[in-house]
Design a protein around this motif. Structure first.
Motif, PDB file in Angstrom:
ATOM      1  N   GLU A 149       0.825  -1.212   0.000  1.00 59.68           N
ATOM      2  CA  GLU A 149       0.000   0.000   0.000  1.00 59.68           C
ATOM      3  C   GLU A 149       0.858   1.260   0.000  1.00 59.68           C
ATOM      4  O   GLU A 149       0.541   2.239  -0.691  1.00 59.68           O
ATOM      5  N   ASP A 153       0.694   4.064  -2.877  1.00 64.97           N
ATOM      6  CA  ASP A 153       0.357   5.433  -2.461  1.00 64.97           C
ATOM      7  C   ASP A 153       1.427   6.417  -2.920  1.00 64.97           C
ATOM      8  O   ASP A 153       1.119   7.529  -3.384  1.00 64.97           O
ATOM      9  N   ALA A 156       1.255   6.920  -6.685  1.00 68.22           N
ATOM     10  CA  ALA A 156       0.023   7.640  -7.001  1.00 68.22           C
ATOM     11  C   ALA A 156       0.179   9.134  -6.717  1.00 68.22           C
ATOM     12  O   ALA A 156      -0.282   9.990  -7.483  1.00 68.22           O
ATOM     13  N   GLU A 157       0.844   9.439  -5.617  1.00 74.74           N
ATOM     14  CA  GLU A 157       1.092  10.844  -5.280  1.00 74.74           C
ATOM     15  C   GLU A 157       1.972  11.508  -6.333  1.00 74.74           C
ATOM     16  O   GLU A 157       1.764  12.669  -6.708  1.00 74.74           O
ATOM     17  N   GLY A 161      -2.379  10.299  -9.329  1.00 73.94           N
ATOM     18  CA  GLY A 161      -3.447   9.319  -9.182  1.00 73.94           C
ATOM     19  C   GLY A 161      -3.966   8.700 -10.461  1.00 73.94           C
ATOM     20  O   GLY A 161      -4.984   7.994 -10.440  1.00 73.94           O
ATOM     21  N   GLU A 162      -3.263   8.923 -11.573  1.00 69.66           N
ATOM     22  CA  GLU A 162      -3.731   8.318 -12.823  1.00 69.66           C
ATOM     23  C   GLU A 162      -2.568   8.115 -13.780  1.00 69.66           C
ATOM     24  O   GLU A 162      -1.559   8.812 -13.725  1.00 69.66           O
ATOM     25  N   ALA A 188      -4.207  -1.156  -5.889  1.00 74.04           N
ATOM     26  CA  ALA A 188      -4.327  -0.147  -6.937  1.00 74.04           C
ATOM     27  C   ALA A 188      -5.690  -0.223  -7.619  1.00 74.04           C
ATOM     28  O   ALA A 188      -6.325   0.806  -7.884  1.00 74.04           O
ATOM     29  N   GLU A 191      -8.229   1.215  -4.896  1.00 77.66           N
ATOM     30  CA  GLU A 191      -8.116   2.594  -4.426  1.00 77.66           C
ATOM     31  C   GLU A 191      -7.755   3.594  -5.522  1.00 77.66           C
ATOM     32  O   GLU A 191      -7.998   4.791  -5.356  1.00 77.66           O
ATOM     33  N   TYR A 192      -7.179   3.122  -6.613  1.00 85.46           N
ATOM     34  CA  TYR A 192      -6.745   4.022  -7.683  1.00 85.46           C
ATOM     35  C   TYR A 192      -7.178   3.448  -9.033  1.00 85.46           C
ATOM     36  O   TYR A 192      -6.343   2.967  -9.817  1.00 85.46           O
ATOM     37  N   ASP A 194      -7.852   4.720 -11.725  1.00 85.39           N
ATOM     38  CA  ASP A 194      -7.303   5.389 -12.906  1.00 85.39           C
ATOM     39  C   ASP A 194      -5.818   5.084 -13.108  1.00 85.39           C
ATOM     40  O   ASP A 194      -5.192   5.619 -14.033  1.00 85.39           O
ATOM     41  N   ILE A 195      -5.259   4.256 -12.249  1.00 84.50           N
ATOM     42  CA  ILE A 195      -3.894   3.800 -12.442  1.00 84.50           C
ATOM     43  C   ILE A 195      -3.939   2.410 -13.086  1.00 84.50           C
ATOM     44  O   ILE A 195      -4.642   1.525 -12.621  1.00 84.50           O
TER      45      ILE A 195
END
Length: 253
Positions: A149, A153, A156-157, A161-162, A188, A191-192, A194-195
């Motif tokens: 995680e 994270d 993504a930062e 986030g995508e 992913a 929580e994400y 768009d990734i």
């Protein structure tokens, strides 16, 4: 600093566990081996020259010194299970008190580890485990979920986030990294959304291989926005490869 503190705590616990095993096999009384060999704690990382294992061995040596044992580090230059087997066999032949190993495969080392245990060597795994039947104790530096995680994270930062992300891992059969990768993909997706994790490649904890794998990723995925590399060798190699690409593009403009 928080991560380093956790890792040090885990390594101290690991080595203290090894010292307990040493006491159980007789220590200096000669029941588990002869003379100094029975008081030796042998650390066997996946490979030598890896900054992560340099740090872990420093912590291990400090802990072994604290309880009066003898620290020894051995290991191959290549992170493969076959390369670790001779070192396991030597530890068994020498009758060391305990073998502390980060395994390059969960099952391929089984026969060698069983022979070592039959010879009275206590086997403790850390970082990357083997099947439970082949060792006496496993000490993990962190939870797989926490590592997975945190890495997702962080990327993504960095990319907002995508976008497309790839994973540059170590060996394809590394127990710990495969567990992290599975959890990264699940996390992913949850929580994400768009990734998109487009590909996972393996650099075998070899600098040049990791560099080449990164270069191939950049060529195959021109829209790639991030690379997750849960290995110090891979991080350094990926950094060089991406920096070189940026420099090349800048000169071509």
């Amino acid at each position: 600093m928080k991560f380093n503190s956790r890792r040090t705590t885990a390594l101290v616990a690991l080595t203290l566990a090894a010292s307990t095993a040493l006491t159980a096999c007789g220590g200096g009384d000669g029941d588990g081996g002869s003379g100094d060999s029975a008081e030796t704690i042998t650390f066997l990382p996946k490979n030598l020259g890896n900054p992560y294992f340099d740090a872990s061995s420093t912590g291990g040596e400090n802990a072994v010194d604290a309880f009066g044992g003898t620290f020894e580090e051995v290991g191959p230059t290549n992170a493969t299970p076959d390369a670790q087997v001779p070192f396991i066999n030597t530890a068994a032949q020498q009758g060391v008190g305990a073998l502390v190993i980060s395994a390059n495969d969960p099952t391929a080392l089984g026969d060698a580890l069983e022979e070592a245990r039959d010879a009275g060597v206590k086997v403790v795994t850390f970082d990357s485990d083997v099947d439970a039947e082949y060792r006496d104790l496993f000490v993990n530096q962190a939870t797989p979920e926490g590592i997975a995680e945190a890495q997702v994270d962080l990327v993504a930062e960095q990319i907002g986030g995508e976008g497309e992300v790839a994973i540059l891992s170590a060996a394809a059969n590394a127990t710990n990294q495969n567990a992290w990768i599975d959890l990264m993909e699940e996390y992913a997706a949850s929580e994400y959304p768009d990734i998109d994790i487009v590909e996972t490649v393996y650099g075998d904890d070899d600098d040049q291989t990791s560099f080449d794998k990164t270069a191939a990723l950049l060529q195959s995925h021109p829209d790639l926005k991030g690379i997750i590399s849960p290995t110090t060798v891979g991080i350094a190699a990926a950094r060089r490869a991406t920096s070189r690409r940026r420099s090349t593009r800048a000169r071509s403009r």
